[in-house]
Design an enzyme around this catalytic site. Structure first.
Site, PDB file in Angstrom:
ATOM      1  N   SER A  72     -25.428  74.991 -10.662  1.00 21.89           N
ATOM      2  CA  SER A  72     -24.889  73.629 -10.716  1.00 21.89           C
ATOM      3  C   SER A  72     -24.012  73.466 -11.949  1.00 21.89           C
ATOM      4  O   SER A  72     -24.493  73.486 -13.087  1.00 21.89           O
ATOM      5  CB  SER A  72     -26.022  72.601 -10.758  1.00 21.89           C
ATOM      6  OG  SER A  72     -25.456  71.334 -10.984  1.00 21.89           O
TER       7      SER A  72
ATOM      8  N   HIS B 227     -22.515  75.027  -7.102  1.00 18.72           N
ATOM      9  CA  HIS B 227     -22.934  73.701  -6.630  1.00 18.72           C
ATOM     10  C   HIS B 227     -22.186  72.643  -7.444  1.00 18.72           C
ATOM     11  O   HIS B 227     -22.255  72.632  -8.675  1.00 18.72           O
ATOM     12  CB  HIS B 227     -24.450  73.586  -6.831  1.00 18.72           C
ATOM     13  CG  HIS B 227     -25.043  72.292  -6.397  1.00 18.72           C
ATOM     14  ND1 HIS B 227     -25.493  72.091  -5.108  1.00 18.72           N
ATOM     15  CD2 HIS B 227     -25.281  71.145  -7.063  1.00 18.72           C
ATOM     16  CE1 HIS B 227     -25.992  70.864  -5.003  1.00 18.72           C
ATOM     17  NE2 HIS B 227     -25.873  70.266  -6.183  1.00 18.72           N
TER      18      HIS B 227
ATOM     19  N   ASP C 253     -21.658  68.756  -8.230  1.00 23.80           N
ATOM     20  CA  ASP C 253     -22.277  67.431  -8.144  1.00 23.80           C
ATOM     21  C   ASP C 253     -21.219  66.352  -8.266  1.00 23.80           C
ATOM     22  O   ASP C 253     -20.674  66.117  -9.347  1.00 23.80           O
ATOM     23  CB  ASP C 253     -23.330  67.286  -9.252  1.00 23.80           C
ATOM     24  CG  ASP C 253     -24.568  68.098  -8.932  1.00 23.80           C
ATOM     25  OD1 ASP C 253     -25.124  67.912  -7.841  1.00 23.80           O
ATOM     26  OD2 ASP C 253     -24.949  68.939  -9.759  1.00 23.80           O
TER      27      ASP C 253
ATOM     28  N   MET D 157     -20.405  62.627  -8.306  1.00 25.19           N
ATOM     29  CA  MET D 157     -21.078  61.344  -8.557  1.00 25.19           C
ATOM     30  C   MET D 157     -20.035  60.252  -8.746  1.00 25.19           C
ATOM     31  O   MET D 157     -19.027  60.469  -9.435  1.00 25.19           O
ATOM     32  CB  MET D 157     -21.944  61.448  -9.807  1.00 25.19           C
ATOM     33  CG  MET D 157     -22.951  62.588  -9.746  1.00 25.19           C
ATOM     34  SD  MET D 157     -24.050  62.526 -11.158  1.00 25.19           S
ATOM     35  CE  MET D 157     -24.990  64.033 -10.913  1.00 25.19           C
TER      36      MET D 157
ATOM     37  N   HIS E 241     -21.916  68.556  -3.273  1.00 25.50           N
ATOM     38  CA  HIS E 241     -23.038  67.634  -3.065  1.00 25.50           C
ATOM     39  C   HIS E 241     -22.522  66.235  -3.390  1.00 25.50           C
ATOM     40  O   HIS E 241     -22.339  65.896  -4.566  1.00 25.50           O
ATOM     41  CB  HIS E 241     -24.195  68.068  -3.997  1.00 25.50           C
ATOM     42  CG  HIS E 241     -25.337  67.120  -4.016  1.00 25.50           C
ATOM     43  ND1 HIS E 241     -26.300  67.151  -5.019  1.00 25.50           N
ATOM     44  CD2 HIS E 241     -25.712  66.135  -3.165  1.00 25.50           C
ATOM     45  CE1 HIS E 241     -27.193  66.202  -4.778  1.00 25.50           C
ATOM     46  NE2 HIS E 241     -26.853  65.580  -3.669  1.00 25.50           N
TER      47      HIS E 241
ATOM     48  N   MET F 115     -22.730  62.563  -3.956  1.00 32.04           N
ATOM     49  CA  MET F 115     -23.605  61.426  -4.283  1.00 32.04           C
ATOM     50  C   MET F 115     -22.686  60.214  -4.424  1.00 32.04           C
ATOM     51  O   MET F 115     -22.376  59.752  -5.524  1.00 32.04           O
ATOM     52  CB  MET F 115     -24.361  61.732  -5.583  1.00 32.04           C
ATOM     53  CG  MET F 115     -25.444  62.780  -5.382  1.00 32.04           C
ATOM     54  SD  MET F 115     -25.982  63.536  -6.928  1.00 32.04           S
ATOM     55  CE  MET F 115     -24.759  64.838  -7.068  1.00 32.04           C
TER      56      MET F 115
ATOM     57  N   MET G 282     -33.936  66.814  -2.626  1.00 30.49           N
ATOM     58  CA  MET G 282     -33.816  66.467  -4.043  1.00 30.49           C
ATOM     59  C   MET G 282     -35.212  66.485  -4.662  1.00 30.49           C
ATOM     60  O   MET G 282     -36.112  65.768  -4.207  1.00 30.49           O
ATOM     61  CB  MET G 282     -33.194  65.075  -4.225  1.00 30.49           C
ATOM     62  CG  MET G 282     -31.743  64.938  -3.775  1.00 30.49           C
ATOM     63  SD  MET G 282     -30.629  66.152  -4.504  1.00 30.49           S
ATOM     64  CE  MET G 282     -30.826  65.823  -6.262  1.00 30.49           C
TER      65      MET G 282
ATOM     66  N   ASP H 261     -33.020  70.868  -5.235  1.00 31.57           N
ATOM     67  CA  ASP H 261     -32.078  70.499  -6.300  1.00 31.57           C
ATOM     68  C   ASP H 261     -32.766  69.602  -7.321  1.00 31.57           C
ATOM     69  O   ASP H 261     -33.124  68.466  -7.006  1.00 31.57           O
ATOM     70  CB  ASP H 261     -30.888  69.778  -5.655  1.00 31.57           C
ATOM     71  CG  ASP H 261     -29.757  69.496  -6.627  1.00 31.57           C
ATOM     72  OD1 ASP H 261     -29.851  69.895  -7.797  1.00 31.57           O
ATOM     73  OD2 ASP H 261     -28.771  68.864  -6.198  1.00 31.57           O
TER      74      ASP H 261
HETATM   75  C1  DX5 Z   1     -28.736  65.894  -9.962  1.00 33.21           C
HETATM   76  C2  DX5 Z   1     -27.887  66.982  -9.382  1.00 33.21           C
HETATM   77  C3  DX5 Z   1     -28.312  68.359  -9.687  1.00 33.21           C
HETATM   78  C4  DX5 Z   1     -28.372  68.736 -11.141  1.00 33.21           C
HETATM   79  C5  DX5 Z   1     -29.589  69.587 -11.304  1.00 33.21           C
HETATM   80  O1  DX5 Z   1     -28.266  64.681  -9.490  1.00 33.21           O
HETATM   81  O2  DX5 Z   1     -27.807  66.857  -7.963  1.00 33.21           O
HETATM   82  O3  DX5 Z   1     -27.545  69.329  -8.959  1.00 33.21           O
HETATM   83  O4  DX5 Z   1     -27.264  69.438 -11.606  1.00 33.21           O
HETATM   84  O5  DX5 Z   1     -29.748  69.824 -12.646  1.00 33.21           O
HETATM   85  P1  DX5 Z   1     -31.000  70.583 -13.263  1.00 33.21           P
HETATM   86  O6  DX5 Z   1     -31.047  71.958 -12.650  1.00 33.21           O
HETATM   87  O7  DX5 Z   1     -30.672  70.584 -14.698  1.00 33.21           O
HETATM   88  O8  DX5 Z   1     -32.218  69.780 -12.924  1.00 33.21           O
HETATM   89 ZN    ZN Z   2     -26.793  68.491  -6.821  1.00 32.99          ZN
END
Ligand code: DX5
Ligand code: ZN
Length: 230
Positions: A9, A34, A36, A38, A67, A69, A138, A176
Site C-alpha cells: 500500500s 495497492h 488508496d 480517498m 481501492h 474510498m 477491511m 486491508d
Molecule cells: C486504509 C487503507 C489501507 C492502508 C493500510 O484506509 O485502505 O490500504 O494503507 O495501512 P496499514 O497497512 O498501515 O494498516
Molecule cells: Zn486500501
C-alpha cells in the site's frame, strides 16, 4: 490453490520519491501496488487522483490495484482505469447501486472487487459474488494507515471463504489494515490470500534496504499458516 500475494500500500510510502518507492518495493518482491484513493468525504482523509496514478504507471511493472474510498464513485471508474488500474475495488457503503458500479468496472476493462468496512456484513459481497473477482475485507476502519487490526473481522473472512468455495468461482479474498507478521497467520487461516500491507512494508517510508526483509517476513508468516491449514 491460490498463492499468497503481498499488495504494497503506497499510502505508507514517501510521496516525495514515489518513483523510487515503486521501484524499490517491486524489487523487494511485492506482487501488487495497492492505491488508496480517498476523497475527504467517504473517508476523512484525502490522497491522490488519476493524474498521479498515470505517472505511477510509468514506473510500475506489477499491477496497480485501485481501492476507491469515494462517494460518489461511478464517475471515477473510467479515469482510474485509463490511468492504469488493472483492478478497481469499491465500497457498497458508499453507493446504493454497487451492482451497477461493479458492472461498469468490468465493462471498462478492469477486474471488479468489493470492499467491506469492519461493520458491514458479508452479505453485501455475497449478493454480488457472481460479478466480482475479489473481496477486500477491511480489517481497520478505512481512512488512515498504521491502525491496529480489528479481530472481529475474522468470522466475516471465514463466512466469505465458505460462500466463495460453494460458488465455485475463482474469487480472491484480500485483507486491508493492520496486517503484520503477527496478524497475517490468522487472516490466512480464515481464508485471505492477498495481504495489503502499508506500514509493515514501508515503515515510515524511504527505508528501501528493509523492504525485502519485511515482505519476506510477511510471506513466511502467511505461508506457514497456509501450510498448516492444509
Ligand atoms: C486504509 C487503507 C489501507 C492502508 C493500510 O484506509 O485502505 O490500504 O494503507 O495501512 P496499514 O497497512 O498501515 O494498516
Ligand atoms: Zn486500501
Amino acid at each position: 490453490m491460490q498463492k499468497i500475494r503481498i499488495a504494497a500500500s503506497l499510502l505508507a510510502a514517501d510521496f516525495s520519491r514515489l518513483a523510487a518507492e515503486i521501484r524499490d518495493v517491486q524489487n523487494a518482491g511485492a506482487h501488487l501496488l495497492h492505491l488508496d484513493i480517498m476523497d475527504g468525504h467517504f473517508v476523512p482523509n484525502l490522497t491522490f487522483g488519476p493524474p498521479v496514478v498515470a505517472r505511477m504507471r510509468e514506473h510500475a511493472e506489477i499491477p496497480l490495484d485501485a481501492h476507491l474510498m469515494t462517494a460518489p464513485t461511478d464517475h471515477l471508474v473510467q479515469p482510474f482505469i485509463s490511468a492504469g488500474a488493472k483492478s478497481v475495488t469499491v465500497h457498497p457503503e458508499s453507493n446504493p447501486h454497487i451492482h451497477r458500479t461493479l458492472s461498469l468496472v468490468r465493462q471498462s476493462g478492469a477486474s471488479p472487487g468489493v470492499a467491506l468496512n469492519p461493520a458491514t456484513p458479508a452479505g453485501h459481497a455475497l449478493a454480488v459474488l457472481d460479478i466480482i473477482d475479489s473481496v477486500l475485507v477491511m480489517t481497520v476502519n478505512p481512512g488512515f494507515g498504521g491502525q491496529n487490526f480489528i479481530p472481529s473481522t475474522l468470522p466475516k473472512i471465514r463466512e466469505i471463504r465458505d460462500a466463495v468455495r460453494q460458488s465455485g468461482r475463482d474469487i480472491t479474498i484480500a485483507v486491508d489494515g493492520g496486517i503484520t507478521p503477527e496478524t497475517a497467520p490468522e487472516v490466512v487461516a480464515a481464508g485471505a490470500r492477498t495481504l495489503v500491507a502499508g506500514t509493515s512494508v514501508f515503515g515510515k517510508g524511504a527505508e528501501p534496504d528493509l523492504y525485502e526483509e519485511r515482505i519476506r517476513d510477511l510471506m513466511q508468516a502467511a505461508e506457514q499458516s497456509l501450510a498448516s491449514a492444509g
